[in-house]
Design a protein around this motif. Structure first.
Motif, mmCIF file in Angstrom:
data_model
loop_
_atom_site.group_PDB
_atom_site.id
_atom_site.type_symbol
_atom_site.label_atom_id
_atom_site.label_comp_id
_atom_site.label_asym_id
_atom_site.label_seq_id
_atom_site.Cartn_x
_atom_site.Cartn_y
_atom_site.Cartn_z
ATOM 1 N N GLY A 101 -60.367 13.469 54.484
ATOM 2 C CA GLY A 101 -59.537 14.656 54.279
ATOM 3 C C GLY A 101 -59.168 14.842 52.823
ATOM 4 N N PHE A 105 -60.208 18.257 50.856
ATOM 5 C CA PHE A 105 -59.216 19.203 50.337
ATOM 6 C C PHE A 105 -59.078 19.151 48.818
ATOM 7 C CE2 PHE A 105 -57.652 18.892 54.809
ATOM 8 C CZ PHE A 105 -57.823 20.236 55.117
ATOM 9 N N ARG A 108 -61.467 21.638 47.485
ATOM 10 C CA ARG A 108 -61.176 23.028 47.835
ATOM 11 C C ARG A 108 -59.764 23.470 47.447
ATOM 12 N NH1 ARG A 108 -64.629 20.533 50.625
ATOM 13 N NH2 ARG A 108 -66.523 21.548 51.384
ATOM 14 N N LYS A 109 -58.936 22.507 47.076
ATOM 15 C CA LYS A 109 -57.577 22.838 46.634
ATOM 16 C C LYS A 109 -57.267 22.060 45.362
ATOM 17 C CE LYS A 109 -53.416 24.631 47.055
ATOM 18 N NZ LYS A 109 -53.153 26.053 46.889
ATOM 19 N N THR A 113 -52.201 18.060 46.329
ATOM 20 C CA THR A 113 -52.036 18.592 47.685
ATOM 21 C C THR A 113 -52.757 17.707 48.701
ATOM 22 O OG1 THR A 113 -51.909 20.850 46.824
ATOM 23 C CG2 THR A 113 -52.392 20.599 49.167
ATOM 24 N N ALA A 114 -53.974 17.280 48.361
ATOM 25 C CA ALA A 114 -54.748 16.434 49.269
ATOM 26 C C ALA A 114 -54.089 15.069 49.451
ATOM 27 C CB ALA A 114 -56.168 16.274 48.732
ATOM 28 N N TYR A 149 -65.314 18.499 59.029
ATOM 29 C CA TYR A 149 -65.507 18.603 57.579
ATOM 30 C C TYR A 149 -66.983 18.775 57.232
ATOM 31 C CZ TYR A 149 -60.722 16.766 57.068
ATOM 32 O OH TYR A 149 -59.358 16.581 57.120
ATOM 33 N N ALA A 309 -60.773 26.896 52.790
ATOM 34 C CA ALA A 309 -59.996 25.762 53.299
ATOM 35 C C ALA A 309 -58.900 26.203 54.249
ATOM 36 C CB ALA A 309 -59.398 24.978 52.134
ATOM 37 N N HIS A 310 -58.209 27.294 53.907
ATOM 38 C CA HIS A 310 -57.083 27.742 54.722
ATOM 39 C C HIS A 310 -57.539 28.330 56.051
ATOM 40 C CE1 HIS A 310 -55.025 27.395 50.810
ATOM 41 N NE2 HIS A 310 -53.941 27.220 51.528
ATOM 42 N N SER A 313 -58.919 25.496 58.269
ATOM 43 C CA SER A 313 -57.834 24.657 58.785
ATOM 44 C C SER A 313 -57.057 25.375 59.874
ATOM 45 C CB SER A 313 -56.896 24.248 57.646
ATOM 46 O OG SER A 313 -57.577 23.479 56.677
ATOM 47 N N PHE A 341 -54.966 18.918 59.629
ATOM 48 C CA PHE A 341 -54.991 20.303 59.165
ATOM 49 C C PHE A 341 -53.575 20.870 59.062
ATOM 50 C CE2 PHE A 341 -59.017 19.452 61.329
ATOM 51 C CZ PHE A 341 -59.890 19.682 60.275
ATOM 52 N N PHE A 344 -52.190 19.568 55.868
ATOM 53 C CA PHE A 344 -52.616 20.335 54.691
ATOM 54 C C PHE A 344 -51.642 21.480 54.407
ATOM 55 C CE2 PHE A 344 -55.240 24.081 53.322
ATOM 56 C CZ PHE A 344 -55.332 23.713 51.976
#
Length: 569
Positions: A101, A105, A108-109, A113-114, A149, A309-310, A313, A341, A344
């Motif tokens: 994870g 993330f 993608r972010k 955050t991950a 994923y 990603a959003h 999720s 998710f 996240f």
């Protein structure tokens, strides 16, 4: 990933390893669920049948064997099967799911955050419990999430090539609990690509092909298992995978209403649900004077404008949650695949609060620090014998008194003192940095939560729960009857869900079989206090003498345990 992102990943893995691997062997088996799985692996090692082993005298496993293979392999390396080796696959699965994870993330972010999402996943109640238990649920969830994923990465590349790792993960999920391990990952990504404008016929073809490839490895086991188990095996597969979903099983299995899933999700995300509740009542909201039709348009516009990603999720959460609302059989662990998710989104929310609404995080942090103080005060009171035993009453009074006595008398060493002090140190750090930068505030709160789990796993839980275990009963029986078969008798026999003394049988090395299936001429019998009267009426041709009253309520079925010697008249 760059060097900094890799260092953060390494830190996350170290945190997970300390929290999970360090303490999984401290608690004895104290519920029927864990030894029920572990004994399948024990029988694999004992009898050499790795396809469809028989345990408890008459049972074949209710689930496919991947978890049991992993447990047996780990146990073989360690020389014996123990609670530690039995829980290791679940712990490693959780670490792998969190690491995967983080990588997903971060790309993608961002790494922060991950990382926060990983810590949240590790320290929410339901996931942490599953990651430290010998059950199939954590392995299944990790494989499903990793498959999600991998399928999404494949979808982002316009479905070019073959998502080999996704196929292998789904094959593993199928071999852990059945076809749901393929169905849900494919369904989520199918809907995602459909929303993104891909042609339905092409999607149907591609996902059918992927599903077919994912069935190859499980199919080999199913064929081999059918050759051993025949129609009995097929009936079990049909009941567990089809009748369970339709709510037509031969026995009642966790039948709950649809809202049960929402309740368990809220409870499963403790302590973070508390933060969400606090924020609901402290954030000011703009008035919503919007018609239903306009609201629907806004939702559709919001969904269509979401980044990869959003949206992915969100769909993972909604589709998997909805799917598990359909069957009558519901358990909190079924929802485990949606927890990463949700983490996240929750991670983004906590970072937002840290930057813009620090007051809310401070309130939450003070509450968590207060819980630490309360926990410590209660422990000191127990150690000082300030809590009278007569406060406990009812049918669980004996167990509760034993737990409190164990807490009061257990020896403390330097390691346990450090473990007990960690939450207090984390609380002090929080109070020192809470008025500094947003990230220090956020990390200090996560540190309190993590340290609470460490103290629970490393001290409180083993001391409290070990008093419930049937381990000591098993060891006493082993001294009285050091070898040979023993028998059990239960009156609450349900077709397809027969109760056995799972914990005692595990610790005795799978030596216990049901009396009614063998009807021996003499031997030793393990029975509950109420069952023996029924036994005497059902089998009057036997002479029965009590050998030992253990004065212990079984952790499997809550019956007071006795050992008898019997022989035919």
């Amino acid at each position: 990933m760059n060097k900094q992102e890799k260092n953060i990943l390494l830190l996350l893995i170290v945190i997970c390893t300390i929290s999970l691997i360090s303490f999984i062997g401290l608690s004895l088996f104290n519920t029927r669920g864990e030894p029920r799985e572990a004994i399948v692996s024990l029988s694999m090692l004992k009898y050499g049948n790795w396809i469809l082993p028989v345990n408890n005298g008459i049972d074949i496993a209710y689930k496919p064997p991947l978890l049991h293979w992993f447990i047996a392999a780990v146990s073989y390396l360690f020389g014996e099967i123990t609670p530690f080796t039995s829980r290791m696959p679940s712990a490693l699965s959780l670490i792998a799911m969190i690491a995967a994870g983080y990588v997903f993330f971060t790309k993608r972010k961002d790494a922060i955050t991950a990382f926060v999402a990983g810590i949240i996943t590790l320290t929410c109640f339901e996931v942490h419990r599953a990651g430290t238990s010998c059950r199939v649920d954590m392995l299944l969830s990790a494989l499903m999430v990793i498959a999600l994923y991998q399928l999404h990465k494949w979808g982002e590349k316009d479905m070019k090539g073959i998502p080999l790792w996704g196929i292998l993960a789904m094959s593993g999920a199928f071999l852990t609990k059945g076809p749901v391990g393929i169905l849900l990952p494919c369904l989520v990504e199918f809907v995602y690509l459909l929303i993104r404008g891909h042609k339905p016929l092409k999607l149907i073809y591609m996902f059918f092909l992927i599903s077919l490839l994912s069935c190859i490895l499980p199919g080999l086991w199913y064929v081999a298992a059918y050759r051993q188990g025949g129609d009995k095996f097929l009936e079990l597969v049909y009941e567990e995978n089809v009748l369970r979903f339709l709510g037509k099983m031969s026995y009642s299995s966790h039948e709950k209403p649809a809202y049960y899933n929402l309740i368990t999700l809220i409870a499963g995300y403790i302590p973070y649900t508390l933060l969400v509740i606090i924020s609901i009542f402290t954030i000011k909201y703009k008035s919503l004077n919007i018609k239903v039709s306009q609201l629907w348009k806004r939702i559709r516009k919001k969904i269509s404008s979401m980044d990869s990603a959003h949206l992915f999720s969100l769909l993972s959460i909604v589709i998997i949650f909805t799917f598990y609302c359909i069957p009558k059989s519901k358990r909190s662990v079924y929802l485990l695949p949606i927890y990463p998710f949700i983490a996240f989104f929750l991670s983004e929310y906590i970072i937002y609060l840290a930057k813009n609404k620090k007051k809310i995080l401070k309130i939450f942090g003070n509450i968590m620090a207060g819980i630490v103080i309360l926990l410590t005060v209660c422990f000191i009171a127990v150690r000082a014998n300030l809590i009278p035993e007569n406060i406990f009453s009812g049918k669980h009074a004996v167990e509760n008194i034993n737990m409190m006595r164990d807490l009061a008398t257990v020896n403390l060493n330097i390691v346990t003192i450090i473990i007990l002090a960690m939450p207090l140190m984390a609380a002090v750090i929080f109070w020192r940095v809470k008025n500094q930068g947003p990230y220090k505030l956020m990390i200090s709160i996560l540190g309190i939560i993590w340290s609470i789990f460490v103290s629970l796993d490393g001290f409180y839980q083993p001391v409290i729960l070990n008093s419930k275990s049937d381990y000591n009963v098993a060891m006493t029986i082993n001294k009285i009857v050091p070898k040979g078969i023993l028998y059990s008798y239960r009156t609450d026999i349900v077709a397809g869900d027969r109760m056995h003394p799972f914990t005692i049988n595990f610790y005795l090395g799978d030596r216990i079989v049901p009396f009614d299936c063998f009807n021996p001429s003499s031997g030793y019998l393990i029975a509950g206090d109420n069952d023996i009267e029924t036994f005497k009426k059902t089998y009057p041709e036997y002479d029965v003498k009590e050998i030992r009253n253990f004065n212990h309520r079984s952790c499997d079925d809550k019956k007071w345990l006795h050992l008898y010697k019997f022989s035919k008249l």
